[in-house]
Design a protein around this motif. Structure first.
Motif, PDB file in Angstrom:
ATOM      1  N   GLN A 169       0.840  -1.206   0.000  1.00 47.56           N
ATOM      2  CA  GLN A 169       0.000   0.000   0.000  1.00 47.56           C
ATOM      3  C   GLN A 169       0.870   1.250   0.000  1.00 47.56           C
ATOM      4  OE1 GLN A 169      -2.482  -0.905   3.499  1.00 47.56           O
ATOM      5  NE2 GLN A 169      -4.248  -0.308   2.252  1.00 47.56           N
ATOM      6  N   PHE A 211      -4.241   6.346  -0.893  1.00 44.17           N
ATOM      7  CA  PHE A 211      -3.900   5.040  -1.442  1.00 44.17           C
ATOM      8  C   PHE A 211      -4.043   5.082  -2.957  1.00 44.17           C
ATOM      9  CE2 PHE A 211      -5.561   3.460   2.841  1.00 44.17           C
ATOM     10  CZ  PHE A 211      -4.299   3.497   3.404  1.00 44.17           C
ATOM     11  N   VAL A 235      -1.738  11.125   2.978  1.00 45.37           N
ATOM     12  CA  VAL A 235      -1.500   9.912   2.200  1.00 45.37           C
ATOM     13  C   VAL A 235      -2.802   9.439   1.571  1.00 45.37           C
ATOM     14  CG1 VAL A 235      -0.761   7.503   2.293  1.00 45.37           C
ATOM     15  CG2 VAL A 235       0.468   9.238   3.619  1.00 45.37           C
ATOM     16  N   SER A 255       1.094   4.375  -2.824  1.00 41.17           N
ATOM     17  CA  SER A 255       0.468   5.584  -2.274  1.00 41.17           C
ATOM     18  C   SER A 255       0.960   6.851  -2.952  1.00 41.17           C
ATOM     19  CB  SER A 255       0.733   5.682  -0.780  1.00 41.17           C
ATOM     20  OG  SER A 255       0.048   4.681  -0.094  1.00 41.17           O
ATOM     21  N   PRO A 284      -8.295  11.071   3.251  1.00 44.13           N
ATOM     22  CA  PRO A 284      -6.870  10.714   3.273  1.00 44.13           C
ATOM     23  C   PRO A 284      -6.328  10.700   4.703  1.00 44.13           C
ATOM     24  CG  PRO A 284      -7.159  12.960   2.502  1.00 44.13           C
ATOM     25  CD  PRO A 284      -8.529  12.377   2.647  1.00 44.13           C
TER      26      PRO A 284
END
Length: 158
Positions: A114, A139, A137, A118, A148
Motif C-alpha cells: 500500500q 492510497f 497519504v 500511495s 486521506p
C-alpha cells in the motif's frame, strides 16, 4: 514542514514537500482518480492514467523555466507526489512488510505494498498543507480519496 522516511531502510531520507511544486514528477490531484469522458478526450478514446507506466519513469526533476501561464496554473491546482520514487532511493530491506504512518493524531499501520502505491498530497490550491500536513497519504486505488490519512510527518518501514 518535512517528512522523515526511516526504519528498515539503508538510507533514511528527509523529504521537503514544499519544493515539490516545481518537481516534474508531481501529478494534478484531479487527474489521478478521474477518467475523462469521451467529450474530454481529443480522439474519442478514454485516456486512463497508467500508474505502472508512470512509476517506471523514475527520473530526477527537471529545473526548467516555466511560463507565466504555467506558474499561475501551478499556484492554483492541488498536487500529489508518488512515494515510490523516494522509497526506491531509501533502499528498503527486501523483508519489509508494513509501514507505520506517524500523524499528528497517532499512528496508522499499512502494508508495504500500500505504501509503494500511495500518493502524497502536498499542495491544495497551490499552497502547502500547513494545518493538516505536511503531507496527506492517498492510497493508489483511491479507496481513501475522500478521507486521506492527514498530518503525516514520519513514515517508518518495518
Amino acid at each position: 514542514m518535512i517528512v522523515q522516511l526511516n526504519g528498515n531502510v539503508n538510507f533514511p531520507i528527509t523529504l521537503d514537500p514544499t519544493v515539490w511544486i516545481f518537481d516534474d514528477r508531481k501529478i494534478e490531484l484531479d487527474k489521478v482518480f478521474h477518467t475523462p469522458s469521451d467529450e474530454e478526450t481529443d480522439d474519442g478514446k478514454q485516456e486512463v492514467w497508467d500508474r505502472n507506466e508512470y512509476q517506471q519513469q523514475i527520473r530526477p526533476p527537471v529545473n526548467k523555466s516555466i511560463s507565466r501561464y504555467e506558474r499561475k496554473k501551478v499556484l492554483e491546482n492541488s498536487y500529489v507526489m508518488p512515494i515510490r520514487h523516494f522509497i526506491h532511493n531509501a533502499e528498503p530491506s527486501v523483508e519489509a512488510t508494513e509501514a507505520v504512518l506517524h500523524t499528528n493524531e497517532g499512528e496508522v499501520t499499512i502494508t508495504y505494498q500500500q505504501l509503494l502505491e500511495s500518493l502524497l498530497l502536498f499542495a491544495l490550491d497551490g499552497k502547502p498543507l500547513r494545518e493538516n500536513g505536511p503531507v496527506q497519504v492517498l492510497f493508489g486505488d483511491g479507496s481513501n480519496q475522500d478521507e486521506p490519512i492527514q498530518g503525516v510527518h514520519t513514515i517508518t518501514v518495518h
